[in-house]
Design a protein around this motif. Structure first.
Motif, mmCIF file in Angstrom:
data_model
loop_
_atom_site.group_PDB
_atom_site.id
_atom_site.type_symbol
_atom_site.label_atom_id
_atom_site.label_comp_id
_atom_site.label_asym_id
_atom_site.label_seq_id
_atom_site.Cartn_x
_atom_site.Cartn_y
_atom_site.Cartn_z
ATOM 1 N N ILE A 599 12.836 -0.845 -8.919
ATOM 2 C CA ILE A 599 12.514 -0.571 -7.432
ATOM 3 C C ILE A 599 13.376 -1.599 -6.570
ATOM 4 C CG2 ILE A 599 10.808 -0.054 -5.448
ATOM 5 C CD1 ILE A 599 10.938 2.101 -7.583
ATOM 6 N N ASP A 600 13.762 -1.328 -5.553
ATOM 7 C CA ASP A 600 14.429 -2.038 -4.721
ATOM 8 C C ASP A 600 13.383 -2.308 -3.437
ATOM 9 O OD1 ASP A 600 16.751 -2.184 -6.110
ATOM 10 O OD2 ASP A 600 17.395 -0.175 -5.334
ATOM 11 N N ALA A 601 12.673 -1.339 -2.980
ATOM 12 C CA ALA A 601 11.835 -1.695 -1.780
ATOM 13 C C ALA A 601 10.529 -0.547 -1.989
ATOM 14 C CB ALA A 601 12.591 -1.213 -0.462
ATOM 15 N N VAL A 602 9.712 -0.902 -1.098
ATOM 16 C CA VAL A 602 8.381 0.098 -1.090
ATOM 17 C C VAL A 602 8.287 0.438 0.339
ATOM 18 C CG1 VAL A 602 5.971 0.442 -1.391
ATOM 19 C CG2 VAL A 602 7.421 -1.012 -3.087
ATOM 20 N N VAL A 603 7.995 1.867 0.465
ATOM 21 C CA VAL A 603 7.535 2.309 1.787
ATOM 22 C C VAL A 603 6.238 2.909 1.701
ATOM 23 C CG1 VAL A 603 8.181 4.145 3.606
ATOM 24 C CG2 VAL A 603 9.997 2.903 2.345
ATOM 25 N N SER A 604 5.240 2.527 2.415
ATOM 26 C CA SER A 604 3.734 2.699 2.205
ATOM 27 C C SER A 604 3.300 3.379 3.408
ATOM 28 C CB SER A 604 3.215 1.674 1.363
ATOM 29 O OG SER A 604 1.776 2.077 1.519
ATOM 30 N N ASP A 605 2.458 4.268 3.219
ATOM 31 C CA ASP A 605 1.669 4.552 4.420
ATOM 32 C C ASP A 605 0.496 3.749 4.713
ATOM 33 O OD1 ASP A 605 0.487 6.255 6.593
ATOM 34 O OD2 ASP A 605 -0.850 7.306 5.250
ATOM 35 N N TYR A 606 -0.077 3.291 5.921
ATOM 36 C CA TYR A 606 -1.158 2.424 5.944
ATOM 37 C C TYR A 606 -2.461 3.046 5.661
ATOM 38 C CZ TYR A 606 -4.448 -0.935 7.916
ATOM 39 O OH TYR A 606 -5.425 -1.854 8.009
ATOM 40 N N MET A 607 -2.728 4.186 6.359
ATOM 41 C CA MET A 607 -4.285 4.654 6.163
ATOM 42 C C MET A 607 -4.122 5.737 5.034
ATOM 43 S SD MET A 607 -7.249 4.160 7.717
ATOM 44 C CE MET A 607 -6.868 3.371 9.196
ATOM 45 N N MET A 608 -4.757 5.031 3.820
ATOM 46 C CA MET A 608 -5.259 5.775 2.635
ATOM 47 C C MET A 608 -6.563 5.570 1.895
ATOM 48 S SD MET A 608 -1.298 5.543 0.572
ATOM 49 C CE MET A 608 -1.368 3.767 0.626
ATOM 50 N N PRO A 609 -7.139 6.400 1.442
ATOM 51 C CA PRO A 609 -8.344 6.307 0.825
ATOM 52 C C PRO A 609 -8.402 5.222 -0.542
ATOM 53 C CG PRO A 609 -7.596 8.395 0.204
ATOM 54 C CD PRO A 609 -6.756 7.851 1.213
ATOM 55 N N ARG A 610 -9.398 4.610 -0.402
ATOM 56 C CA ARG A 610 -9.424 3.842 -1.585
ATOM 57 C C ARG A 610 -8.641 2.308 -1.505
ATOM 58 N NH1 ARG A 610 -11.056 6.738 -7.246
ATOM 59 N NH2 ARG A 610 -12.600 7.973 -6.172
ATOM 60 N N THR A 623 2.784 -9.198 -8.722
ATOM 61 C CA THR A 623 3.844 -8.964 -9.706
ATOM 62 C C THR A 623 5.128 -9.094 -9.151
ATOM 63 O OG1 THR A 623 3.595 -6.680 -10.001
ATOM 64 C CG2 THR A 623 2.276 -7.696 -11.316
ATOM 65 N N HIS A 624 5.465 -8.466 -7.830
ATOM 66 C CA HIS A 624 6.764 -8.690 -7.447
ATOM 67 C C HIS A 624 6.739 -9.276 -5.952
ATOM 68 C CE1 HIS A 624 6.507 -5.234 -10.070
ATOM 69 N NE2 HIS A 624 7.708 -5.003 -10.337
ATOM 70 N N PRO A 625 6.728 -10.505 -6.151
ATOM 71 C CA PRO A 625 6.600 -11.311 -4.861
ATOM 72 C C PRO A 625 7.577 -11.191 -3.890
ATOM 73 C CG PRO A 625 7.032 -12.853 -6.963
ATOM 74 C CD PRO A 625 6.899 -11.540 -7.383
ATOM 75 N N HIS A 626 8.788 -10.849 -4.279
ATOM 76 C CA HIS A 626 9.731 -10.701 -3.213
ATOM 77 C C HIS A 626 10.257 -9.066 -2.784
ATOM 78 C CE1 HIS A 626 10.296 -14.943 -3.791
ATOM 79 N NE2 HIS A 626 10.623 -14.932 -4.874
ATOM 80 N N MET A 627 9.306 -8.331 -3.097
ATOM 81 C CA MET A 627 9.613 -6.944 -2.992
ATOM 82 C C MET A 627 9.692 -6.769 -1.551
ATOM 83 S SD MET A 627 10.144 -3.918 -4.234
ATOM 84 C CE MET A 627 9.702 -3.859 -5.970
ATOM 85 N N PRO A 628 10.663 -6.310 -0.919
ATOM 86 C CA PRO A 628 10.554 -5.657 0.369
ATOM 87 C C PRO A 628 9.580 -4.548 0.819
ATOM 88 C CG PRO A 628 12.824 -5.799 -0.235
ATOM 89 C CD PRO A 628 12.049 -5.971 -1.503
ATOM 90 N N ILE A 629 8.774 -4.400 1.564
ATOM 91 C CA ILE A 629 7.791 -3.420 1.866
ATOM 92 C C ILE A 629 7.788 -2.973 3.201
ATOM 93 C CG2 ILE A 629 5.201 -2.807 1.533
ATOM 94 C CD1 ILE A 629 4.896 -4.960 -0.710
ATOM 95 N N LEU A 630 7.750 -1.628 3.866
ATOM 96 C CA LEU A 630 7.503 -1.158 5.128
ATOM 97 C C LEU A 630 6.423 -0.424 5.230
ATOM 98 C CD1 LEU A 630 9.074 -0.543 7.646
ATOM 99 C CD2 LEU A 630 9.980 1.410 6.534
#
Length: 667
Positions: A599-610, A623-630
């Motif tokens: 994976i080169d980057a992660v795109v994640s919703d904010y409001m999710m259950p759990r 585990t991926h300290p330099h992973m770009p996350i949006l």
């Protein structure tokens, strides 16, 4: 598990002479497909491919090792009981055929057919076995449906926010608490009650000092069959619970279902409010009229705060709904508008409607104080001058515009874009109140409020921006409701009823206030108070700037629990050339990463259950300290206080493309 394939064929095990050929021919003449097997092991191999029943001769199994067949039969699925027709020369009775007991034990569902026999008898037994097998297939289908339904309801049971439990009275001495147990409880049960490991526990073991009271309540529901709704304190954990209980049918089960929430925080807040009111009443020594004014202001503030919280939540949900709509329209517009002018007009109209909806949601969030602001020191005189032409064109030639000069006015703290929108809203409202023409005056001055002034503002220095019209004005009833969301005196379709509420929300969010003065026939004065800027006034976090050029195709992990939003976003990203791996929540996303996908980057919703987007990001960074996350948020402008880039819903393809480009370009 065996019997994974539906089949209506017969398998024949008759290794001597032409028995197998003759038996298969008889079955075929009766319309039944038959396959001959040369040995017991060959039979087992064919069973794995599927069979309706087995026709076997006694001599084929008399001296054979039946353990492999017995093992195969013991591992049948629960719906399956494979029929056997055993051809014997001694019948199935124990007197004539002592080996019949062994055959029954090994084969289980076996019918004996004594030789010699008429072909019609064989065909009759075969068809009976086939009918029995078909009923087993039908049972398998129903069992599969039941399991799928159970899985769906289990998911709902495990993920619902409310606590849920099924309480059952077991058989035993009447009235004994030992007969009363919790048989099911969802994960939210422990969160709401503070009691852990409740499944199968007796009430006396869970809450020994108050068991009798709970038993009496639920027994009342069980006996009467009437549901009840009540509030009660769980003394064991000092929790205030709001509960609904109803009997589970059929009543012979003697079970009660309970759904509930922990309302301790709400009750505490209500108690604090009561104490606050009591304290205010004790301290107020002014006249009755002054006391009533203070209480009315308090109630109004509580009402607006409650409506604001509700509005913010609704606006967040609307943004979630708008995201797949806007994305799909954007993709369709790119693909088909160039070839079909009519489609282009329709899609353009739909996109404009979606954009209007986005603006409406932005106003809702402004009222709810959930709009992200880019605050800084604003030169009010310069802002007025820049808006002069816009205001003049908006109010029309029938209204005289007077913008009073501003001298030696300090800067105010504001988001200039939101402030311009607020002033323009006030001017448009003033225009609509002066249908026959009039005078619109815009002014600004510096005021200092002391502690003795009756105001919602804290003492200090403020910039007061005033918008004054000579229009129809408002009576007291209308004036009291003017800043409520969706309240409007305009005709249907000519206003959203959010203009003044947005100004009110903006002022409160900036630490200022919004006040209205009006009377019928005398016009209206709107005053917007802004804090005076200090030398240390900080700028708000900037939004993601547009990327200067596209980056290479990326391998993205997209995390969103809303399937429609996730699917629409994935489609936009794939059309941009990116490879997208989808995950329906944080746990699934972490599981995919553990499989070793690149994976080169992660795109994640904010409001999710759990697990919300921040928690997902923290777990990934382990585990991926330099992973770009949006982080994608349903609050306009992304007002989440996070050390991560944010993208607000709803967005179009170009918005998420630029956000990802900037995400990758930023070290």
């Amino acid at each position: 598990m065996k019997h994974s394939t539906f089949s209506e064929r017969a398998l024949v095990l008759a290794p001597r002479g032409r028995d197998a050929t003759i038996a298969a021919a008889m079955l075929s003449e009766g319309g039944i497909e038959a396959t001959a097997c040369a040995s017991l092991l060959a039979l087992i191999t064919e069973l794995d491919a599927g069979a309706a029943f087995v026709l076997v001769t006694e001599e084929a199994i008399t001296s054979a090792d039946l353990n492999p067949l017995a093992d195969w039969l013991s591992h049948q699925e629960e719906w399956s009981d494979l029929p056997f027709v055993l051809l014997t020369t001694r019948g199935g009775g124990l007197e004539r055929n002592p080996a019949a007991v062994r055959y029954l034990e090994v084969l289980g569902n076996v019918t004996f057919l004594e030789r010699p026999f008429h072909p019609t008898t064989l065909i009759s037994l075969a068809r009976s076995a086939l009918r029995a097998r078909k009923r087993q297939y039908e049972a398998r289908s129903r069992l599969t449906e039941l399991r799928e339904g159970e899985a769906r309801y289990r998911t709902l049971f495990d993920t619902m926010d409310e606590g849920f439990a099924v309480i059952e009275f077991l058989d035993g001495p009447e009235g004994a608490l030992s007969d009363y147990v919790h048989v099911q409880a969802n994960p939210a049960y422990e969160r709401h009650t503070g009691i852990a490991n409740v499944i199968g526990q007796k009430v006396r073991e869970m809450v020994p000092d108050e068991a009798e009271g709970w038993v009496a309540l639920y027994r009342q529901v069980l006996v009467s069959g009437e549901p009840i709704r009540f509030e009660r304190e769980l003394v064991a954990t000092r929790r205030q619970l709001e509960l609904s209980a109803f009997r589970i049918e059929p009543s012979s089960r003697k079970a009660v279902a309970v759904i509930f929430q922990d309302v301790t925080a709400r009750k505490r807040a209500e108690q604090e409010l009561r104490e606050l009111n009591e304290g205010l009443e004790a301290r107020v020594t002014a006249t009755v009229a002054e006391r009533e004014t203070v209480i009315a202001q308090l109630h109004e503030a509580q009402k607006l705060e409650t409506i604001g919280q509700l509005t913010g939540g609704v606006a967040h949900d609307i943004n979630n709904l708008l995201t797949p709509i806007t994305g799909a329209l954007d993709l369709l517009n790119r693909r088909y508008s160039a070839d079909d002018p009519r489609s282009a007009r329709l899609l353009d109209g739909a996109l404009q409607s979606a954009e209007r909806a986005k603006i409406l949601v932005s106003r809702l969030l402004g009222f709810a104080r959930r709009q992200a602001l880019e605050t800084r020191a604003v030169d009010i005189a310069q802002l007025f001058e820049g808006m002069r032409d816009l205001i003049a064109s908006s109010i029309g030639p029938a209204i005289e515009l007077r913008m009073l000069p501003v001298h030696d006015l300090p800067a105010g703290i504001a988001d200039p874009n939101q402030l311009e929108l607020a002033i323009l809203n006030l001017c448009v409202n003033a225009r609509d109140a002066m249908e026959g023409g009039g005078v619109l005056t815009i002014a600004a001055d510096r005021v200092v409020l002391g502690p003795d002034r009756a105001s919602k503002l804290n003492p200090g220095a403020y910039i007061r921006i005033s918008v004054i019209d000579t229009g129809a004005g408002m009576d007291e009833v209308t004036l009291a409701k003017a800043v409520e969301p969706f309240f409007s005196t305009k005709d249907v379709g000519k206003g959203t009823g959010l203009g003044l509420s947005m100004v009110h929300g903006l002022a409160a969010q900036l630490g200022g206030a919004f006040e209205l003065q009006s009377s019928v026939g005398q016009g209206t004065r709107a005053d917007l108070y802004l804090p005076v800027a200090t030398a240390g006034t900080a700028l708000a976090a900037a939004r993601l700037p547009a990327a200067s050029k596209p980056v290479r195709p990326l391998r993205l992990l997209l995390v969103d629990d809303e399937e429609l939003v996730r699917r629409g976003t994935a489609e936009m990203l794939r059309e941009l050339g990116h490879e997208v791996h989808e995950a329906a929540g944080g746990a699934q996303a972490l599981a995919k990463l553990r499989t070793g996908i690149q994976i080169d980057a992660v795109v994640s919703d904010y409001m999710m259950p759990r697990m919300n987007g921040t928690e997902v990001a923290e777990r990934i960074r382990e585990t991926h300290p330099h992973m770009p996350i949006l982080i994608v948020t349903g609050y306009a402008g992304g007002d989440l206080d996070l050390p991560l880039p944010q993208l607000a819903k709803p967005f179009r393809q170009v918005d998420i493309a630029m956000a990802i480009d900037q995400l990758i370009a930023t070290p």
